[in-house]
Design a protein around this motif. Structure first.
Motif, mmCIF file in Angstrom:
data_model
loop_
_atom_site.group_PDB
_atom_site.id
_atom_site.type_symbol
_atom_site.label_atom_id
_atom_site.label_comp_id
_atom_site.label_asym_id
_atom_site.label_seq_id
_atom_site.Cartn_x
_atom_site.Cartn_y
_atom_site.Cartn_z
ATOM 1 N N LYS A 124 -7.888 11.859 -9.239
ATOM 2 C CA LYS A 124 -8.636 12.354 -8.094
ATOM 3 C C LYS A 124 -9.563 11.292 -7.518
ATOM 4 O O LYS A 124 -9.772 11.223 -6.308
ATOM 5 N N ALA A 125 -10.149 10.449 -8.344
ATOM 6 C CA ALA A 125 -11.109 9.459 -7.865
ATOM 7 C C ALA A 125 -10.446 8.318 -7.108
ATOM 8 O O ALA A 125 -11.125 7.520 -6.476
ATOM 9 N N SER A 126 -9.110 8.230 -7.143
ATOM 10 C CA SER A 126 -8.416 7.126 -6.484
ATOM 11 C C SER A 126 -8.448 7.296 -4.971
ATOM 12 O O SER A 126 -8.204 8.380 -4.447
ATOM 13 N N ASP A 127 -8.773 6.206 -4.259
ATOM 14 C CA ASP A 127 -8.783 6.241 -2.802
ATOM 15 C C ASP A 127 -7.493 5.697 -2.205
ATOM 16 O O ASP A 127 -7.379 5.572 -0.980
ATOM 17 N N GLN A 128 -6.544 5.344 -3.053
ATOM 18 C CA GLN A 128 -5.299 4.770 -2.567
ATOM 19 C C GLN A 128 -4.407 5.854 -1.944
ATOM 20 O O GLN A 128 -4.459 7.019 -2.331
ATOM 21 N N ILE A 129 -3.597 5.433 -1.005
ATOM 22 C CA ILE A 129 -2.635 6.345 -0.389
ATOM 23 C C ILE A 129 -1.477 6.586 -1.361
ATOM 24 O O ILE A 129 -0.931 5.639 -1.946
ATOM 25 N N VAL A 130 -1.123 7.832 -1.545
ATOM 26 C CA VAL A 130 0.021 8.181 -2.407
ATOM 27 C C VAL A 130 1.283 8.035 -1.573
ATOM 28 O O VAL A 130 1.469 8.744 -0.577
ATOM 29 N N ARG A 131 2.133 7.110 -1.986
ATOM 30 C CA ARG A 131 3.342 6.828 -1.205
ATOM 31 C C ARG A 131 4.549 7.449 -1.918
ATOM 32 O O ARG A 131 4.826 7.143 -3.083
ATOM 33 N N ILE B 198 5.015 19.353 0.354
ATOM 34 C CA ILE B 198 4.254 18.503 -0.564
ATOM 35 C C ILE B 198 3.659 19.405 -1.643
ATOM 36 O O ILE B 198 3.060 20.445 -1.329
ATOM 37 N N PHE B 199 3.809 19.010 -2.910
ATOM 38 C CA PHE B 199 3.300 19.802 -4.028
ATOM 39 C C PHE B 199 2.374 18.942 -4.892
ATOM 40 O O PHE B 199 2.611 17.746 -5.069
ATOM 41 N N ALA B 200 1.350 19.588 -5.422
ATOM 42 C CA ALA B 200 0.494 18.967 -6.436
ATOM 43 C C ALA B 200 0.530 19.867 -7.674
ATOM 44 O O ALA B 200 0.229 21.060 -7.575
ATOM 45 N N ARG B 201 0.901 19.295 -8.835
ATOM 46 C CA ARG B 201 1.023 20.069 -10.066
ATOM 47 C C ARG B 201 0.201 19.418 -11.172
ATOM 48 O O ARG B 201 -0.187 18.245 -11.078
ATOM 49 N N ARG C 229 -4.486 11.383 0.098
ATOM 50 C CA ARG C 229 -3.822 11.010 1.339
ATOM 51 C C ARG C 229 -2.412 10.569 0.982
ATOM 52 O O ARG C 229 -2.211 9.686 0.149
ATOM 53 N N ILE C 230 -1.440 11.193 1.618
ATOM 54 C CA ILE C 230 -0.034 11.024 1.222
ATOM 55 C C ILE C 230 0.750 10.486 2.404
ATOM 56 O O ILE C 230 0.590 10.941 3.547
ATOM 57 N N GLU C 231 1.602 9.525 2.130
ATOM 58 C CA GLU C 231 2.515 8.983 3.141
ATOM 59 C C GLU C 231 3.943 9.142 2.622
ATOM 60 O O GLU C 231 4.274 8.676 1.535
#
Length: 428
Positions: free
Chosen positions: A411-418, A339-342, A318-320
């Protein structure tokens, strides 16, 4: 007396202009060769004779006054005679040259008009161009009626769509500020299923008629059809503008729902399409359209099922995205957020990517397996990724704009990616 046809009358000014241009070109070439060398030669001969007589008079005066001897007088006069003879020979050589120049001038006088006629016959009167000119004249009344919104019953029965489109293009090029002409041209391209040119023509129509809802909706339709259901930023902005003025505009709601669904924004698609279904349910029975209702129901079902999959997959990341305050006025309305994931250390090609028009910040994006660029490299198969954000002013993921500092995530993190957009970047 033989009368000229309409097509021939159209060509008369062009032929006259070509003849005048050929004559003007020949004149410009011949003027420097008009024989100025011969005139210059006669002037030099006269000057040489004048100098000879003046010098001879001085020698005679010096000899009569006994200032020079007879031997000196004879030697100087011989030298003076030789100089006059040499000058006369040089002028004679130069006087023969205008005959060659005259031949060149005559050749140019013949070649330039002949070459002009050959060029005219070979290019400007080529069969293809002559046919286009004929079609443009033949279809002009039909196009006039079409642009004026009149009945087109008198359209020539043998006018094919390509012929009609070429004639219409000629008319639009002759009057590039006619918004109705650009709209008609775009509709013609759409009928011919040439969605790229249709989109370009309709973008010009939108520019000339920014408040015309029909023009805006036609552009949105061309945008969706040219991009297999997706919308560009201009189409999204046009739909939002229409719905701000007319919140219950069913066509705009349908296009926004379809575009949002194809862009992966299932929540927006579901909300918009549900509202559209409610509006149609409240319509009188006489205005009901079962085919349209079934299509909307199918889109809602697609958005709902996709939303369930997305909801299960949204737990990936989840990204903000926020924006630095100093950039608030710098971001254009038609910019695109990517938004990119590498991989932390691997190929530069992203594992997953998503793009959508810039909206009100902060923006929330869910990144999941549906955004994976390769089905053999799903986002969920990577334990660690680096997530970055980029705003592009060109709509291209590699275009110039602004970016955020990339953030490594497990991946296991439930925190929002800011992510905070703050750094200006050039095109890659």
């Amino acid at each position: 007396m033989m009368s000229l046809g309409a097509d021939q009358m159209t060509l008369v000014p062009m032929v006259l202009a070509a003849i005048l241009l050929a004559l003007a070109t020949a004149f410009c070439l011949l003027w420097p060769l008009r024989g100025g060398m011969a005139v210059t030669g006669r002037s030099a001969q006269a000057l040489s004779k004048q100098i000879y007589h003046e010098r001879l008079a001085e020698l005679n005066a010096d000899h009569m006054a006994s200032r020079i001897t007879a031997e000196t007088y004879a030697a100087l006069k011989l030298e003076l005679d030789r100089g006059l003879l040499a000058d006369n020979q040089q002028v004679a050589d130069q006087s023969s040259r205008p005959l060659k120049v005259g031949g060149l001038a005559l050749a140019l006088l013949l070649i330039v008009p002949v070459a002009s006629v050959a060029l005219w016959l070979g290019v400007f009167l080529s069969p293809g161009l002559a046919k286009d000119t004929h079609n443009a004249e033949r279809l002009a009344p039909t196009i006039d009626k079409l642009l004026a919104g009149q009945d087109m019953a008198e359209q020539s029965p043998d006018a094919s769509l390509p012929d009609f489109m070429r004639a219409l293009q000629r008319r639009v090029q002759a009057d590039p500020h006619n918004g109705e002409g650009w709209l008609t041209l775009g509709l013609g391209f759409m009928q011919a299923r040439e969605f790229g040119p249709a989109k370009e023509a309709l973008a010009r129509a939108v520019e000339l008629s920014p408040s015309d809802i029909q023009v805006a909706m036609t552009y949105v339709q061309a945008s969706i059809m040219s991009q297999q259901g997706a919308m560009d930023s201009l189409a999204a902005n046009l739909l939002n503008g229409i719905l701000q003025r007319e919140p219950d505009h069913q066509g705009a709601l349908l296009m926004l729902g379809m575009g949002s669904l194809r862009a992966g924004d299932n929540a927006t698609a579901l909300a918009v399409l549900t509202k559209l279904r409610a509006l149609r349910a409240a319509m009188p029975a006489a205005e009901a359209d079962s085919a349209a209702d079934q299509r909307i129901a199918g889109l809602i079902a697609e958005a709902g099922s996709a939303g369930e999959v997305t909801a299960a997959a949204d737990t990936l990341y989840r990204i903000e995205v926020t924006l630095a305050p100093e950039l608030a006025r710098a971001i254009p309305a038609d910019a695109t957020l990517f938004i990119f994931a590498r991989e932390p250390a691997g190929m530069p090609m992203p594992i997953a990517a998503v793009g959508q028009p810039v909206a009100q910040f902060p923006m929330s994006i869910a990144l999941n397996d549906r955004h994976s660029l390769n089905s053999a490299r799903l986002l969920s198969s990577f334990a660690d990724v680096v997530i970055s954000a980029r705003i592009s002013t060109s709509g291209d993921a590699t275009g110039p704009g602004w970016q955020a500092v990339a953030v490594p995530v497990q991946k296991a993190s439930d925190q929002i990616v800011r992510l905070r957009i703050s750094e200006k970047v050039e095109a890659r």
